[in-house]
Design a protein around this motif. Structure first.
Motif, PDB file in Angstrom:
ATOM      1  N   GLY A   1     -13.689  -7.540   1.566  1.00  0.00           N
ATOM      2  CA  GLY A   1     -14.718  -6.630   2.043  1.00  0.00           C
ATOM      3  C   GLY A   1     -14.330  -5.844   3.272  1.00  0.00           C
ATOM      4  N   THR A   2     -13.175  -6.132   3.827  1.00  0.00           N
ATOM      5  CA  THR A   2     -12.715  -5.424   5.023  1.00  0.00           C
ATOM      6  C   THR A   2     -12.061  -4.101   4.640  1.00  0.00           C
ATOM      7  OG1 THR A   2     -12.303  -7.551   6.106  1.00  0.00           O
ATOM      8  CG2 THR A   2     -11.265  -5.610   7.080  1.00  0.00           C
ATOM      9  N   ILE A   3     -12.391  -3.057   5.383  1.00  0.00           N
ATOM     10  CA  ILE A   3     -11.741  -1.762   5.201  1.00  0.00           C
ATOM     11  C   ILE A   3     -10.668  -1.622   6.272  1.00  0.00           C
ATOM     12  CG2 ILE A   3     -12.033   0.736   5.165  1.00  0.00           C
ATOM     13  CD1 ILE A   3     -14.899   0.311   4.318  1.00  0.00           C
ATOM     14  N   LEU A   4      -9.442  -1.398   5.832  1.00  0.00           N
ATOM     15  CA  LEU A   4      -8.304  -1.302   6.747  1.00  0.00           C
ATOM     16  C   LEU A   4      -7.828   0.147   6.829  1.00  0.00           C
ATOM     17  CD1 LEU A   4      -6.278  -4.397   5.497  1.00  0.00           C
ATOM     18  CD2 LEU A   4      -7.896  -4.305   7.398  1.00  0.00           C
ATOM     19  N   ARG A   5      -7.663   0.635   8.026  1.00  0.00           N
ATOM     20  CA  ARG A   5      -7.074   1.964   8.224  1.00  0.00           C
ATOM     21  C   ARG A   5      -5.588   1.781   8.506  1.00  0.00           C
ATOM     22  NH1 ARG A   5     -10.723   5.485  11.508  1.00  0.00           N
ATOM     23  NH2 ARG A   5     -11.657   5.655   9.436  1.00  0.00           N
ATOM     24  N   VAL A   6      -4.767   2.324   7.633  1.00  0.00           N
ATOM     25  CA  VAL A   6      -3.325   2.129   7.728  1.00  0.00           C
ATOM     26  C   VAL A   6      -2.750   3.138   8.714  1.00  0.00           C
ATOM     27  CG1 VAL A   6      -1.175   2.034   6.418  1.00  0.00           C
ATOM     28  CG2 VAL A   6      -3.317   1.334   5.335  1.00  0.00           C
TER      29      VAL A   6
ATOM     30  N   ARG B   1       0.246  -2.298  13.152  1.00  0.00           N
ATOM     31  CA  ARG B   1      -0.682  -3.071  12.338  1.00  0.00           C
ATOM     32  C   ARG B   1      -1.885  -2.209  11.955  1.00  0.00           C
ATOM     33  NH1 ARG B   1      -0.980  -8.921  15.469  1.00  0.00           N
ATOM     34  NH2 ARG B   1       1.239  -9.477  15.230  1.00  0.00           N
ATOM     35  N   PRO B   2      -2.485  -2.483  10.798  1.00  0.00           N
ATOM     36  CA  PRO B   2      -3.677  -1.724  10.402  1.00  0.00           C
ATOM     37  C   PRO B   2      -4.862  -2.084  11.289  1.00  0.00           C
ATOM     38  CG  PRO B   2      -3.323  -3.541   8.889  1.00  0.00           C
ATOM     39  CD  PRO B   2      -2.114  -3.505   9.791  1.00  0.00           C
ATOM     40  N   SER B   3      -5.794  -1.163  11.420  1.00  0.00           N
ATOM     41  CA  SER B   3      -7.012  -1.420  12.181  1.00  0.00           C
ATOM     42  C   SER B   3      -8.173  -1.630  11.223  1.00  0.00           C
ATOM     43  CB  SER B   3      -7.306  -0.253  13.130  1.00  0.00           C
ATOM     44  OG  SER B   3      -7.458   0.959  12.400  1.00  0.00           O
TER      45      SER B   3
ATOM     46  N   TYR C   1       0.835  -1.205   0.000  1.00  0.00           N
ATOM     47  CA  TYR C   1       0.000   0.000   0.000  1.00  0.00           C
ATOM     48  C   TYR C   1       0.873   1.260   0.000  1.00  0.00           C
ATOM     49  CZ  TYR C   1      -3.259   3.593   1.605  1.00  0.00           C
ATOM     50  OH  TYR C   1      -4.000   4.744   1.718  1.00  0.00           O
ATOM     51  N   ALA C   2       0.455   2.221  -0.800  1.00  0.00           N
ATOM     52  CA  ALA C   2       1.081   3.547  -0.798  1.00  0.00           C
ATOM     53  C   ALA C   2      -0.018   4.576  -0.588  1.00  0.00           C
ATOM     54  CB  ALA C   2       1.807   3.809  -2.120  1.00  0.00           C
TER      55      ALA C   2
ATOM     56  N   GLN D   1      -5.531  19.092   7.471  1.00  0.00           N
ATOM     57  CA  GLN D   1      -6.227  17.851   7.795  1.00  0.00           C
ATOM     58  C   GLN D   1      -6.503  17.081   6.505  1.00  0.00           C
ATOM     59  OE1 GLN D   1      -7.161  16.675  10.920  1.00  0.00           O
ATOM     60  NE2 GLN D   1      -5.948  18.345  11.780  1.00  0.00           N
ATOM     61  N   TRP D   2      -6.027  15.833   6.440  1.00  0.00           N
ATOM     62  CA  TRP D   2      -6.203  15.003   5.265  1.00  0.00           C
ATOM     63  C   TRP D   2      -6.907  13.710   5.659  1.00  0.00           C
ATOM     64  CZ3 TRP D   2      -5.030  17.659   1.077  1.00  0.00           C
ATOM     65  CH2 TRP D   2      -4.063  18.671   1.179  1.00  0.00           C
ATOM     66  N   PRO D   3      -7.631  13.084   4.721  1.00  0.00           N
ATOM     67  CA  PRO D   3      -8.279  11.803   5.036  1.00  0.00           C
ATOM     68  C   PRO D   3      -7.264  10.751   5.463  1.00  0.00           C
ATOM     69  CG  PRO D   3      -9.131  12.717   2.979  1.00  0.00           C
ATOM     70  CD  PRO D   3      -7.954  13.560   3.355  1.00  0.00           C
ATOM     71  N   CYS D   4      -7.617   9.978   6.486  1.00  0.00           N
ATOM     72  CA  CYS D   4      -6.735   8.895   6.916  1.00  0.00           C
ATOM     73  C   CYS D   4      -6.559   7.894   5.778  1.00  0.00           C
ATOM     74  CB  CYS D   4      -7.333   8.180   8.121  1.00  0.00           C
ATOM     75  SG  CYS D   4      -7.245   9.094   9.665  1.00  0.00           S
ATOM     76  N   PRO D   5      -5.349   7.380   5.602  1.00  0.00           N
ATOM     77  CA  PRO D   5      -5.136   6.386   4.539  1.00  0.00           C
ATOM     78  C   PRO D   5      -5.875   5.090   4.855  1.00  0.00           C
ATOM     79  CG  PRO D   5      -3.140   6.669   5.870  1.00  0.00           C
ATOM     80  CD  PRO D   5      -4.095   7.717   6.310  1.00  0.00           C
ATOM     81  N   GLU D   6      -6.624   4.605   3.865  1.00  0.00           N
ATOM     82  CA  GLU D   6      -7.394   3.384   4.034  1.00  0.00           C
ATOM     83  C   GLU D   6      -7.217   2.487   2.825  1.00  0.00           C
ATOM     84  OE1 GLU D   6     -11.435   4.472   4.758  1.00  0.00           O
ATOM     85  OE2 GLU D   6     -11.052   5.208   6.791  1.00  0.00           O
ATOM     86  N   LEU D   7      -7.363   1.187   3.054  1.00  0.00           N
ATOM     87  CA  LEU D   7      -7.226   0.190   1.994  1.00  0.00           C
ATOM     88  C   LEU D   7      -8.451  -0.714   2.024  1.00  0.00           C
ATOM     89  CD1 LEU D   7      -4.038  -1.832   1.152  1.00  0.00           C
ATOM     90  CD2 LEU D   7      -6.197  -3.030   1.484  1.00  0.00           C
ATOM     91  N   ASP D   8      -9.062  -0.922   0.860  1.00  0.00           N
ATOM     92  CA  ASP D   8     -10.207  -1.828   0.740  1.00  0.00           C
ATOM     93  C   ASP D   8      -9.703  -3.208   0.329  1.00  0.00           C
ATOM     94  OD1 ASP D   8     -11.937   0.223   1.351  1.00  0.00           O
ATOM     95  OD2 ASP D   8     -12.316   0.749  -0.730  1.00  0.00           O
ATOM     96  N   CYS D   9      -9.775  -4.152   1.247  1.00  0.00           N
ATOM     97  CA  CYS D   9      -9.349  -5.520   0.937  1.00  0.00           C
ATOM     98  C   CYS D   9     -10.434  -6.207   0.102  1.00  0.00           C
ATOM     99  CB  CYS D   9      -9.116  -6.290   2.235  1.00  0.00           C
ATOM    100  SG  CYS D   9      -8.508  -7.986   1.990  1.00  0.00           S
ATOM    101  N   PRO D  10     -10.066  -7.097  -0.838  1.00  0.00           N
ATOM    102  CA  PRO D  10     -11.067  -7.817  -1.638  1.00  0.00           C
ATOM    103  C   PRO D  10     -12.054  -8.620  -0.804  1.00  0.00           C
ATOM    104  CG  PRO D  10      -8.911  -8.022  -2.652  1.00  0.00           C
ATOM    105  CD  PRO D  10      -8.687  -7.369  -1.325  1.00  0.00           C
TER     106      PRO D  10
END
Length: 237
Positions: free
Chosen positions: A80-85, A43-45, A21-22, A69-78
């Protein structure tokens, strides 16, 4: 050249998939690309309940020193889980920009950057895109307002209040009227951004009250909906 965001390994705690993830880079008002510094050691939450208060992170531009203020970096796992990095609080990334105080150009003020939309994948991206639009219009102190609107998120800057409706629900007449009343009570202008457009009554009410309406397409580009928005969009050219 702009700084590239560092890639970090991210493991989904639900399905155990491994990702690289970048964090997305957002343009600062000085024109330098800025990305939240990612923390490799944490670890991501898993995002199970989203609130706007914990969906933002403070990031300082490494070029001009502004903190925004910027949006927190997030990753959508296939799965269905949304991970906050996780983000490191020690440093923030940002490339030196021509004309900035630290590039040997005599501290000359950098010209206004060309508007750079950000692809919208999450609600936080939609709010970030609206904030970038306001900064491009000259409102450099954009932040979340303390008061909560009936729906969406309220952004505030000196002399400006902006409602962002980042869901699939079209903005309603009540949304427009509440925004207008809030701005009127604070002697400020107002503008509305929506992902899903506006109800017919909302458009008619906005024309009556003089509220600019924009739709954010999935590329993050604000599209004017009424004449007031057309006039305001001239500042993005």
């Amino acid at each position: 050249m702009g700084a590239m965001s560092e890639s970090v390994p991210v493991s989904c705690p639900v399905c155990r998939r491994e990702h690289v993830y970048a964090a997305p880079s957002y343009p600062c008002v000085c024109g330098a690309p800025v990305a939240p510094p990612l923390n490799r050691l944490s670890r991501p939450s898993v995002v199970t309940h989203r609130t706007w208060d914990d969906g933002w992170v403070a990031v300082r531009c490494g070029s001009c020193g502004r903190e925004g203020q910027w949006p927190c970096p997030e990753l959508d796992c296939p799965c269905g889980t949304i991970l906050r990095v996780p983000v490191s609080g020690a440093t923030a990334s940002g490339a030196p920009h021509p004309g900035s105080a630290g590039d040997g150009a005599g501290g000359r003020r950098a010209p206004s950057p060309v508007f750079q939309p950000v692809t919208i994948r999450t609600a936080a991206d939609a709010i970030g895109a609206a904030a970038l639009c306001l900064r491009r219009l000259g409102h450099h102190d954009v932040r979340r307002a303390e008061e909560r609107p009936p729906s969406g998120v309220l952004l505030t800057a000196e002399g400006m209040r902006a409602l962002v409706e980042p869901t699939v629900r079209p903005a309603s007449l009540r949304d427009v009227e509440c925004l207008w009343l809030t701005a009127l009570s604070e002697s400020a202008r107002c503008v509305c951004f929506s992902l899903a457009g506006y109800a017919d009554a909302a458009r008619a009410g906005a024309d009556r009250l003089g509220v600019p309406l924009f739709v954010l397409d999935l590329t993050g580009t604000p599209q004017p909906v009424n004449r007031q928005a057309d006039d305001l969009a001239a500042g993005l050219a």
